[in-house]
Design an enzyme around this catalytic site. Sequence first.
Site, PDB file in Angstrom:
ATOM      1  CD  GLU A  64      13.405   0.643   8.780  1.00  0.00           C
ATOM      2  OE1 GLU A  64      14.063   1.642   9.128  1.00  0.00           O
ATOM      3  OE2 GLU A  64      13.827  -0.511   8.902  1.00  0.00           O
TER       4      GLU A  64
ATOM      5  CE  LYS B 281      -1.661   3.002   2.717  1.00  0.00           C
ATOM      6  NZ  LYS B 281      -1.716   4.152   1.806  1.00  0.00           N
TER       7      LYS B 281
ATOM      8  CB  CYS C 192      13.245   9.149   7.759  1.00  0.00           C
ATOM      9  SG  CYS C 192      14.136   8.151   6.568  1.00  0.00           S
TER      10      CYS C 192
ATOM     11  CD  GLU D 210      10.277  13.096  11.099  1.00  0.00           C
ATOM     12  OE1 GLU D 210       9.127  12.684  11.337  1.00  0.00           O
ATOM     13  OE2 GLU D 210      11.115  12.433  10.462  1.00  0.00           O
TER      14      GLU D 210
HETATM   15  P1  TAP Z   1       2.495   8.549   7.571  1.00  0.00           P
HETATM   16  O1  TAP Z   1       1.483   9.610   7.631  1.00  0.00           O
HETATM   17  O2  TAP Z   1       2.792   7.791   8.802  1.00  0.00           O
HETATM   18  O3  TAP Z   1       2.034   7.560   6.398  1.00  0.00           O
HETATM   19  C1  TAP Z   1       2.814   6.464   5.993  1.00  0.00           C
HETATM   20  C2  TAP Z   1       1.928   5.406   5.370  1.00  0.00           C
HETATM   21  O4  TAP Z   1       1.042   4.906   6.383  1.00  0.00           O
HETATM   22  C3  TAP Z   1       1.027   5.932   4.254  1.00  0.00           C
HETATM   23  O5  TAP Z   1       0.926   4.953   3.263  1.00  0.00           O
HETATM   24  C4  TAP Z   1      -0.294   6.133   4.960  1.00  0.00           C
HETATM   25  O6  TAP Z   1      -1.432   6.078   4.106  1.00  0.00           O
HETATM   26  C5  TAP Z   1      -0.299   4.956   5.915  1.00  0.00           C
HETATM   27  N1  TAP Z   1      -1.200   5.104   7.057  1.00  0.00           N
HETATM   28  C6  TAP Z   1      -1.689   6.248   7.595  1.00  0.00           C
HETATM   29  N2  TAP Z   1      -2.492   5.960   8.635  1.00  0.00           N
HETATM   30  C7  TAP Z   1      -2.506   4.612   8.767  1.00  0.00           C
HETATM   31  C8  TAP Z   1      -3.141   3.706   9.659  1.00  0.00           C
HETATM   32  N3  TAP Z   1      -3.938   4.137  10.648  1.00  0.00           N
HETATM   33  N4  TAP Z   1      -2.927   2.386   9.501  1.00  0.00           N
HETATM   34  C9  TAP Z   1      -2.123   1.920   8.527  1.00  0.00           C
HETATM   35  N5  TAP Z   1      -1.503   2.734   7.636  1.00  0.00           N
HETATM   36  C10 TAP Z   1      -1.675   4.059   7.761  1.00  0.00           C
HETATM   37  O7  TAP Z   1       3.901   9.093   7.063  1.00  0.00           O
HETATM   38  P2  TAP Z   1       4.188  10.029   5.812  1.00  0.00           P
HETATM   39  O8  TAP Z   1       3.684  11.384   6.116  1.00  0.00           O
HETATM   40  O9  TAP Z   1       3.763   9.351   4.562  1.00  0.00           O
HETATM   41  O10 TAP Z   1       5.793  10.012   5.806  1.00  0.00           O
HETATM   42  C11 TAP Z   1       6.542  10.823   6.619  1.00  0.00           C
HETATM   43  C12 TAP Z   1       7.061  10.094   7.839  1.00  0.00           C
HETATM   44  O11 TAP Z   1       7.710   8.891   7.463  1.00  0.00           O
HETATM   45  C13 TAP Z   1       8.123  10.887   8.578  1.00  0.00           C
HETATM   46  O12 TAP Z   1       7.915  10.790   9.948  1.00  0.00           O
HETATM   47  C14 TAP Z   1       9.415  10.201   8.182  1.00  0.00           C
HETATM   48  O13 TAP Z   1      10.480  10.379   9.071  1.00  0.00           O
HETATM   49  C15 TAP Z   1       8.986   8.790   8.072  1.00  0.00           C
HETATM   50  N6  TAP Z   1       9.886   8.041   7.226  1.00  0.00           N
HETATM   51  C16 TAP Z   1      10.735   7.138   7.795  1.00  0.00           C
HETATM   52  C17 TAP Z   1      11.632   6.446   6.997  1.00  0.00           C
HETATM   53  C18 TAP Z   1      12.562   5.459   7.624  1.00  0.00           C
HETATM   54  S1  TAP Z   1      13.304   4.396   6.630  1.00  0.00           S
HETATM   55  N7  TAP Z   1      12.788   5.439   8.900  1.00  0.00           N
HETATM   56  C19 TAP Z   1      11.681   6.660   5.626  1.00  0.00           C
HETATM   57  C20 TAP Z   1      10.796   7.581   5.093  1.00  0.00           C
HETATM   58  C21 TAP Z   1       9.903   8.252   5.889  1.00  0.00           C
HETATM   59  P3  TAP Z   1      -2.091   7.375   3.414  1.00  0.00           P
HETATM   60  O14 TAP Z   1      -1.252   8.548   3.764  1.00  0.00           O
HETATM   61  O15 TAP Z   1      -2.076   7.033   1.986  1.00  0.00           O
HETATM   62  O16 TAP Z   1      -3.476   7.454   3.975  1.00  0.00           O
END
Ligand code: TAP
Length: 456
Positions: free
Chosen positions: A233, A158, A267, A360
């Site tokens: 992650e 997903k 991240c 963050e």
């Molecule tokens: P999130 O808002 O956490 O979303 C990540 C994924 O989770 C999306 O596909 C989202 O779907 C899904 N999601 C949201 N709510 C969920 C739930 N209740 N149950 C299951 N899945 C759910 O993160 P983001 O804004 O996309 O990315 C930014 C964050 O990712 C930052 O904190 C960053 O540091 C972290 N990040 C970490 C890493 C590593 S390797 N540590 C790498 C990249 C990013 P939808 O948004 O499509 O609804």
Amino acid sequence: MSTVGDSIDVIEPATERVIAKVPSAGMEETDRAVAKAKEAFATWRDVAAGDRATVLRRIAAAVEDQAMSLARLETRNVGKPISDALGEIGVVAATFAYYAGSPERLTGKTIPVPGGVNMTFKEPMGVVGLITPWNFPLAIASWGVAPALAAGNAVVLKPAQLTPLTAIELERIALQAGLPEGVFQVLAGPGSLVGERLVDHPDVAKIGFTGSTDVGKRISARASGTIKRVTLELGGKSANIVFADADLERAAAAAPGAVFGNAGQDCCARSRILVERTAMDRFLELLSTNVAAMRVGDPMDEATEMGPLITAQHRAKVASFLDDDTTVVARGSAPDGPGFWFAPTVVTPRSTDARVVTEEIFGPVACVMPFEDEEDAIAIANDTIYGLSGSIWTENGSKALRVARAVDAGTLSVNSNWSVRIATPYGGFKQSGIGRALGPDALDYYTELKNVYIAT
Ligand code: TAP
């Protein structure tokens, strides 16, 4: 992005235009995909290791062949500079090529025991649900898809609703490369529906999640309902520690890339720059010059170093960090719009409790703080709930190693910003996650260890 009925409008951050409409999955589609994956797993797990390796190698080659079109798609969808996107697609191809070497090396051990012998096997888990973020869409997807498939699992991915386009392309590429239907499926749809259903589903054996710490906590709690294996992650607040004996010009040249790369939506962004007090004035002078010279603009231009942010909403969140607790000490430029632009910004905090110090930001805002000595630098670096990555700049090798060992983070670099290498483990301490991606260790997170005893 907005969900209209059963489709997702995919927006280009640099122009604010809709560039694609993608079907949006819900609970029913998720259940159907899991059922299909379960069926496909029954045969994929028994495909000879060498044949699984061949399919992975073909996927790697196809990604490489289509690198430019995939990079363009990623650039349009995320707003990242085309040179960065090309590098990331290179990582995707290299990740599949790396794990193509794994199926034939997934060996166990024989352990002599009284009256017989024990053997261990690394068995595939079954259906793996991968949930990925929008900042490095295809690269991060490949870090899960490649080792999971190599180990003989079936995968339902997903992607973030904001950036599903390259993942959808990867599904097409994998099928053309000979991966049997159902072994790898992509389901675009909301995390609150598709994501949660994957986490709850009794036929999903494992969830590999990359995203925010908040959502990671929710997934972790939900997964306990089925004792599901979970790797997380998550977010970071990494430190870039600059000692006075460092090559300051080199450290200041690297610092903008370490926090403004991918417009800070990274991240492992080193968003806290800790500078030994005696070097602070000189370092800030060099850093300000470099930030002012950053090329922010059209992501399709090969010379561009930073593009827009992902959405208007995210830009407003990043802007909220420039509050009364911060002083702006350097600022680059950004186009006016349309597009979700935000100029690279360097601040100093007015207190150690400022949000810019503790949270963050996930945008192009760097927070510079002084430290007195080695002990102080380590204490400040560790004063966070996160522990993902970080850098140490010094010409003193012993000090570099002492500090690297003392900082509570999963991935440290000395005199470098480089965090991600396909052959080495990547992941976080503390609230930055559980488990490791990449390197040989990642395979342990997509296999179950089985022990068989034979009485002799
Ligand atoms: P999130 O808002 O956490 O979303 C990540 C994924 O989770 C999306 O596909 C989202 O779907 C899904 N999601 C949201 N709510 C969920 C739930 N209740 N149950 C299951 N899945 C759910 O993160 P983001 O804004 O996309 O990315 C930014 C964050 O990712 C930052 O904190 C960053 O540091 C972290 N990040 C970490 C890493 C590593 S390797 N540590 C790498 C990249 C990013 P939808 O948004 O499509 O609804």
